[in-house]
Every structure is written in C-alpha cells, then in structure tokens.
Design an enzyme around this catalytic site. Structure first.
Site, PDB file in Angstrom:
ATOM      1  CG  PHE A  56      29.796 -29.534  54.641  1.00  0.00           C
ATOM      2  CD1 PHE A  56      29.689 -30.543  53.553  1.00  0.00           C
ATOM      3  CD2 PHE A  56      28.702 -29.596  55.551  1.00  0.00           C
ATOM      4  CE1 PHE A  56      28.950 -31.751  53.762  1.00  0.00           C
ATOM      5  CE2 PHE A  56      28.048 -30.573  55.566  1.00  0.00           C
ATOM      6  CZ  PHE A  56      27.981 -31.828  54.732  1.00  0.00           C
TER       7      PHE A  56
ATOM      8  CG  ASP B 267      26.450 -22.926  58.068  1.00  0.00           C
ATOM      9  OD1 ASP B 267      26.629 -23.269  59.339  1.00  0.00           O
ATOM     10  OD2 ASP B 267      26.551 -23.794  57.235  1.00  0.00           O
TER      11      ASP B 267
ATOM     12  CE  LYS C 177      27.775 -29.974  62.471  1.00  0.00           C
ATOM     13  NZ  LYS C 177      27.782 -31.343  62.207  1.00  0.00           N
TER      14      LYS C 177
HETATM   15  N1  PLP Z   1      26.722 -26.324  58.202  1.00  0.00           N
HETATM   16  C1  PLP Z   1      27.965 -26.720  58.585  1.00  0.00           C
HETATM   17  C2  PLP Z   1      29.033 -25.796  58.655  1.00  0.00           C
HETATM   18  C3  PLP Z   1      28.161 -27.787  59.210  1.00  0.00           C
HETATM   19  O1  PLP Z   1      29.377 -28.231  59.675  1.00  0.00           O
HETATM   20  C4  PLP Z   1      26.991 -28.740  58.702  1.00  0.00           C
HETATM   21  C5  PLP Z   1      27.268 -30.455  59.192  1.00  0.00           C
HETATM   22  O2  PLP Z   1      28.328 -30.840  59.492  1.00  0.00           O
HETATM   23  C6  PLP Z   1      26.024 -28.424  58.464  1.00  0.00           C
HETATM   24  C7  PLP Z   1      25.801 -27.187  57.799  1.00  0.00           C
HETATM   25  C8  PLP Z   1      24.793 -29.329  57.845  1.00  0.00           C
HETATM   26  O3  PLP Z   1      24.074 -29.788  59.132  1.00  0.00           O
HETATM   27  P1  PLP Z   1      23.193 -30.999  59.170  1.00  0.00           P
HETATM   28  O4  PLP Z   1      23.964 -32.403  59.108  1.00  0.00           O
HETATM   29  O5  PLP Z   1      22.536 -31.025  60.456  1.00  0.00           O
HETATM   30  O6  PLP Z   1      22.217 -30.927  58.203  1.00  0.00           O
END
Ligand code: PLP
Length: 467
Positions: A153, A238, A267
């Site tokens: 994700f 990420d 976040k």
């Molecule tokens: N990458 C990871 C590992 C995430 O957990 C999330 C969101 O939960 C995202 C990217 C996407 O972040 P955003 O919702 O701020 O776009």
C-alpha cells in the site's frame, strides 16, 4: 465596520447532524459501514491516547488516525508552537522565496536520515511523497518500470495506486501508470528476475507492510538494495507508516543498517495537525530532475513548503527527542507484544504476534476447540478475514478501544498506538483482548449471525455499486 467575529461554537453545536451531512455530501458508504459496525460515534474532544464522544465516554485510540498522532492528540507543546507561529504573522507561501522553516526542517530530516540522503522534497501526503519518488527515480535512471510487492500500500493517487498490491483498490480505475510489476514480499529471486530486464527505475517497498504487518528482514532489505544497484535501479523505502519513530528507530530501514536511495514519509511528520509529506534522496538523483534553470519548477507542490507544516515538523521532532519517544516505542511495544503473547498461551486462536516498536499485528487462526472452531470456520466461509472484524468490533463496542483490521484475506488486527502510550494503555488493551477472545472461544450463533449480516450487507453494497 469590523468583521463580525467568527462563531466556531455555532458550527460545533451541530455535532448531531454530522452523519447525515456526511451521508448527503461526503462518503455515504463509509457512514453505512460505521453504522453497521457500531463505530458511529461522534467524537468531540481528544487528549493523548484518548478520544471522547458527545456522551462523555472515553476511547483508547490504538489507531492514532492511521498513525499520524504519534505524539498522541493535542500535545500541548505542539499546540503552543502552532499558535505561536500564527501569532507572528509570518510570510507564508510566498513561493518565489526560500522559506527558512521548511529549509531548516529539510536540514533536520536529512541529518537524521543518514549521510547520503541530502535532498528533500516537501508535499502534502504519503501518496504525493511516493509519486515524487517515482518521478525522481524515472528521471535519474532513464528507466520506466517500477517494481512493488504483493499486498503493498503506497497511497491511492493513480501512480501510487499502480503500486498497490490489492486488486480491490484498483478495480474500475485502470489503466493506471503503465510499467509496474508486483513481486512476492521477501522474495529476492523474484525481484532479481524483474530487475534483470534492465528497465526498472525503482523497487518501492514498505519495511513493514501496512496491510499484513509482514516485516522485511534486514537481509532482504540489504539484498534488495544490492540487486537494485547491480541492475541500475533505485531502492525506495516507503516510511509513510513505519517512519518517524513508529518502530523504535526514526526510520525503520535503520534497523537493517542500510541507506536506501530514496525515502518517503508523511503521517506523523506534522504530529497530525497539517497535511505534509516528504521525499528524501541523494544529491545525484535530485540533480537529474532539477538539472537546469529551466527545470527549477519541474516538480513542485503549492502547499509543499508551507510554514505551519514546517513548524509542526520541527515541534514534532522536538517532542520526540525531549520525551525520548523512540525508547518509549520500543519499551511499550515490547510490553504490548509480550502481553499479547501471554494471552496466546490460553487463546490458541492467536497464531502470531509480530511487529516492531508500536506497529503490531495480531494474526488469528481457528481455535482448536468447539464451539469457537465451528463458528470461526463459518465466518471464514462467509468472507475471509471476517473473524478479525469480530475482534475489532467488540474491542470497540464493549471496551471502547479503537483498532483496525489490517488485511482482507487473512485475519490480522493491527495496533498503531501513539508513541506516548505506556503501561496503563497496554494493560487496558490486554485485559480487553483477553475478554474479547474468551467470548470468541464460546462464540456461537449470535456472533455468526452478526458476521453473516456484515458479510451480506457488504456484498449487497458492492453489487449495488457495480450496477
Ligand atoms: N504509504 C504507506 C505505507 C501508507 O501506509 C499510506 C497510508 O496509509 C500511504 C503511503 C499513503 O499516504 P496518504 O494517505 O497520506 O496519501
């Protein structure tokens, strides 16, 4: 004549109307899901690890706004810093300038990330941080393909969505960014097979998968970095969920002792107050994109370097240090993990407890004894992963603890407590989970009925949506 003072009280007094307004104008399906699961409370206040609803009940927040409230809610030092910044009437978002506080935050982040990652791009979200990484990697390598992991994700914008390992998120939105390819998580051979084609710009990976709480081993991450470099590709880590202290190191890749080529985060960076995201990378990667005066604005974002987000980022790091929250994440994480593992001794439906620091997954499998065993099987037959919903629901409805289901096909409940959580919060959670699992062991027709209701209403909603 002066402007009439703004009346926030008048807006907040309409709290009871919120679900109907959302149903009419925002995500009506989410409103239905909240009603169906009993999560339809109206929160009016929050403090530290607790939320309070409009009837004065407290809720232990082990979701932390999907991980943004690492410092807990409404930390007084963060609030004071933001109010202070507002009171100073600073020159926000001039755009044709070099805003000091964003610069200082970039300096702080690159210093903490490791020697080679000396450049920083600020955006507004995790997805945007990953979109940025994709662009920087493509431009630098001259390659186009991006490899990602099953169950990954990385956000829901069309580029990040093209790296999503769950078909349910992609359905109806394709074609997405072309040239992306999944590999099984943890499988270096599969990664090498993709890289060998010689056209891969980047391998993007979460060091702990948000969807399954699977942990990338240090040797896997080291191997992935080596293979990427052998084949002219870049490693993007990420850290949107795992970063900024969640796992007991500032960045999760630091557990593995590696330095990736690019790192993305969001976040917790603004302690939950202001949308912000960041992409860090090496200087040579950066210079490939910003390669001439003409290209100075080739990648940018209007709100990216906004001063309030930068203040929030500085005060977030300040509190993290002052309160030694990396140590606390490790300490409280160990306490929580051990507490759950002890429960596993008498609740054999707990098949695994895994994670690092305060990112913890609890996996469930069928209990060995009747009647829970039969009920578990029935729930599984209705919908994979439904049992975890039967844990998250009573944790919330009977014990007022907010957690989340972390996968669709397996039964995993994920815990993301604020990094300020301590023994009292651990005890409340472990006692509650014990009670929920004791009841689940004896679960019978009423639980199965509830599960069936949930599964069929979910299916109906899907069918309606398709027609
Ligand atoms: N990458 C990871 C590992 C995430 O957990 C999330 C969101 O939960 C995202 C990217 C996407 O972040 P955003 O919702 O701020 O776009």
């Amino acid at each position: 004549m002066g402007t009439t003072p703004f009346d926030l009280d008048a807006l907040l007094a309409r709290v009871a109307d919120a679900p109907a307004i959302h149903h009419a104008h925002l995500n009506h399906q989410l409103v239905s899901v909240l009603e169906l699961t009993g999560f339809d409370r109206r929160y009016v206040r929050a403090d530290g690890c607790l939320l309070y609803d409009d009837e004065g009940r407290d809720y232990l927040d082990f979701l932390a706004g999907f991980g943004v409230f690492a410092l807990g809610r409404n930390h007084p030092v963060v609030k004071d810093a933001l109010v202070d910044a507002l009171d100073r009437d600073l020159a926000h978002l001039v755009q044709f300038d070099t805003p000091l506080l964003a610069g200082l935050l970039a300096e702080e982040l690159v210093n903490r990330a490791g020697g080679g990652l000396s450049r920083c791009f600020f955006g507004n979200s995790g997805a945007e941080a990953n979109e940025t990484a994709i662009k920087l990697a493509r431009r630098h390598t001259g390659h186009s393909r991006i490899v990602y992991c099953d169950h990954a994700f990385h956000g829901l914008t069309t580029g990040a969505l093209a790296l999503n390992g769950g078909a349910e998120f992609r359905e109806g939105f394709e074609p997405l960014l072309p040239g992306t390819a999944p590999v099984p998580f943890g499988d270096l051979e599969a990664l090498e097979a993709e890289l060998r084609r010689g056209d891969v710009a980047a391998f993007v990976i979460e060091p702990i998968q948000g969807k399954t709480v699977e942990i990338a081993t240090p040797s896997y991450l080291r191997g992935a970095l080596e293979l990427c470099h052998q084949h002219g590709a870049l490693l993007v880590i990420d850290e949107v969920q795992t970063g900024l202290g969640r796992t007991g190191e500032l960045f999760c890749y630091q557990h593995a002792g590696i330095e990736p080529d690019l790192v993305t985060m969001a976040k917790a960076l603004s302690a939950g107050f202001i949308p912000v995201g960041a992409t860090l990378c090496r200087d040579d990667i950066w210079r490939s994109t910003y390669s001439s005066l003409d290209r100075a604005m080739v990648h940018s974002s209007t709100f990216g370097q906004n001063t309030l987000a930068a203040v929030a980022g500085h005060v977030f790091l300040h509190v993290l240090d002052e309160e030694d929250l990396l140590s606390n994440a490790r300490r409280t994480g160990a306490l929580l993990t051990n507490g759950i593992k002890q429960l596993a001794g008498h609740h054999d439906m707990i098949s695994d407890v895994r994670g690092l620091g305060l990112m913890i997954g609890i996996e469930f499998d069928q209990p060995s004894a009747a009647p829970g065993k039969a009920a578990f099987r029935l729930l599984q037959a209705m919908r994979h992963g439904l049992f975890s919903q039967m844990v998250v629901g009573p944790l919330f409805n009977d014990h007022r603890i907010l957690t989340q289901v972390a996968a669709d096909d397996v039964n995993i409940v994920k815990l993301l407590p604020p990094l300020v959580a301590g023994p009292a919060e651990v005890e409340r959670f472990v006692t509650a989970l014990d009670d929920v699992l004791r009841k689940a062991r004896h679960m019978g027709t009423s639980t199965v009925r509830l599960g069936r209701d949930f599964a069929t209403r979910g299916l109906k909603a899907r069918r309606k949506h398709k027609s």
